[in-house]
Design an enzyme around this catalytic site. Structure first.
Site, PDB file in Angstrom:
ATOM      1  N   SER A 151       0.874  -1.183   0.000  1.00 25.73           N
ATOM      2  CA  SER A 151       0.000   0.000   0.000  1.00 25.73           C
ATOM      3  C   SER A 151       0.905   1.226   0.000  1.00 25.73           C
ATOM      4  O   SER A 151       1.387   1.654   1.040  1.00 25.73           O
ATOM      5  CB  SER A 151      -0.908  -0.007   1.229  1.00 25.73           C
ATOM      6  OG  SER A 151      -1.825  -1.068   1.157  1.00 25.73           O
ATOM      7  N   LYS A 154      -6.764   1.885  -4.478  1.00 23.64           N
ATOM      8  CA  LYS A 154      -6.654   1.261  -3.148  1.00 23.64           C
ATOM      9  C   LYS A 154      -7.045   2.251  -2.055  1.00 23.64           C
ATOM     10  O   LYS A 154      -7.684   1.875  -1.061  1.00 23.64           O
ATOM     11  CB  LYS A 154      -5.222   0.761  -2.926  1.00 23.64           C
ATOM     12  CG  LYS A 154      -4.945   0.187  -1.529  1.00 23.64           C
ATOM     13  CD  LYS A 154      -5.757  -1.071  -1.261  1.00 23.64           C
ATOM     14  CE  LYS A 154      -5.565  -1.577   0.169  1.00 23.64           C
ATOM     15  NZ  LYS A 154      -4.268  -2.198   0.413  1.00 23.64           N
ATOM     16  N   LYS A 197      -2.038   3.337   7.760  1.00 23.30           N
ATOM     17  CA  LYS A 197      -1.089   3.907   6.809  1.00 23.30           C
ATOM     18  C   LYS A 197      -1.815   4.377   5.543  1.00 23.30           C
ATOM     19  O   LYS A 197      -1.528   5.457   5.012  1.00 23.30           O
ATOM     20  CB  LYS A 197      -0.024   2.875   6.445  1.00 23.30           C
ATOM     21  CG  LYS A 197       1.077   3.417   5.531  1.00 23.30           C
ATOM     22  CD  LYS A 197       2.114   2.360   5.199  1.00 23.30           C
ATOM     23  CE  LYS A 197       1.608   1.376   4.186  1.00 23.30           C
ATOM     24  NZ  LYS A 197       2.662   0.481   3.654  1.00 23.30           N
TER      25      LYS A 197
END
Length: 292
Positions: A94, A168, A236
């Site tokens: 990610s 994402k 995150k």
């Protein structure tokens, strides 16, 4: 595409690498600094590299799923330094879109191909090989490595470099809001004194139905915080979304709430637990206990 390297065999990466071993028909060479992960990978038929450098030097396709931007950048730049020109680097971490843009340009200049291919679905989908895979980069490179990605899930080409990582962020903004809403609602139900298992049975076939609800509510009620996906990793992405929203000049008010809850989890020692542990924030605030 005979030799594929895999870097980062944690909660998600290990079952992904194992699926590659079982389905790809290629030699899969893996490395992780954790000995237990290397041992488990070898038990499942994978070839363990002595170091990450062995993968950079010998593999024409390098897959990485790594925890921090620092490690992601170091890995890609080391591959560019000692790897084979023309190699394809697939970053399934990610990663912030602006960092991917930068690494993509560096890779092009060095004669490599960088694909961003972040995933969603958690540990159960990683094991089953049914991950959602959001892929940005050059379309012809995507078409070349699509069969590899299909060993791990359902790859969808989203567009130019970093579009996979933006997708994402969309996914994890929605996921973070849903998970925080689940936690708030079930703490509210506990405070109201109703049966939480019956609440789940009464709601699971309605509009709320879906894999996220089916996975996380039973974990929450069982007080099972063994991570299928850690709050730390999701946080995150939420921070990445906030930073990218700032670049776009927009506010994300619901995302602010999610980050506040995740920050509390970070400050109170729950950051490496499953996202189901977000309920602890509301247990603390409402003075309730959410369980069967």
């Amino acid at each position: 595409m005979k030799k594929i390297g895999f870097l980062g065999m944690g909660v998600m990466g290990l079952p992904m690498a194992v699926n590659l071993v079982k389905k790809s028909g290629c030699e899969i060479i893996g490395y992780d600094p954790v000995e237990k992960s290397r041992t488990e990978f070898a038990k499942n038929g994978g070839t363990v590299a002595e170091s990450a450098d062995d993968i950079y030097r010998t593999c024409s396709v390098i897959i990485q799923i790594l925890p921090t931007h620092k490690i992601i950048c170091e890995s890609v730049r080391r591959a560019l330094e000692i790897g084979q020109k023309g190699s394809i680097i697939i970053d399934m971490s990610s990663t912030a879109p602006d960092i991917v843009h930068e690494l993509y340009e560096e890779s092009e200049l060095a004669g490599f191909h960088l694909i961003d291919a972040p995933i969603s679905g958690g540990n159960p989908a990683a094991i089953a090989g049914t991950l959602a895979i959001m892929v940005g980069g050059d379309e012809e490179v995507f078409n070349e490595i699509k069969p590899v990605l299909e060993c791990m899930g359902n790859p969808v080409y989203t567009g130019e470099s970093a579009s996979g990582d933006v997708t994402k962020l969309v996914n994890n903004i929605i996921g973070g809001i849903l998970l925080t809403a689940y936690a708030e609602a079930y703490a509210f139900a506990a405070k109201a004194g109703i049966d939480l298992e019956k609440t789940f049975e009464a709601t699971r076939t309605g509009f709320l139905a879906g894999p996220c609800y089916e996975n996380k509510i039973p974990k929450m009620l069982a007080r099972d915080y063994e991570p299928g996906a850690r709050i730390a990793v999701h946080r995150k992405d939420i921070i990445n979304a906030k930073h990218y929203a700032h670049k776009l000049g927009v506010d994300l008010p619901l995302t602010d709430v999610v980050l506040n809850v995740m920050d509390w989890a970070n400050d109170n020692g729950h950051i490496d637990e499953d996202q189901a542990a977000l309920v602890k924030y509301y247990e603390d605030k409402m003075e309730v206990r959410v369980e069967k």
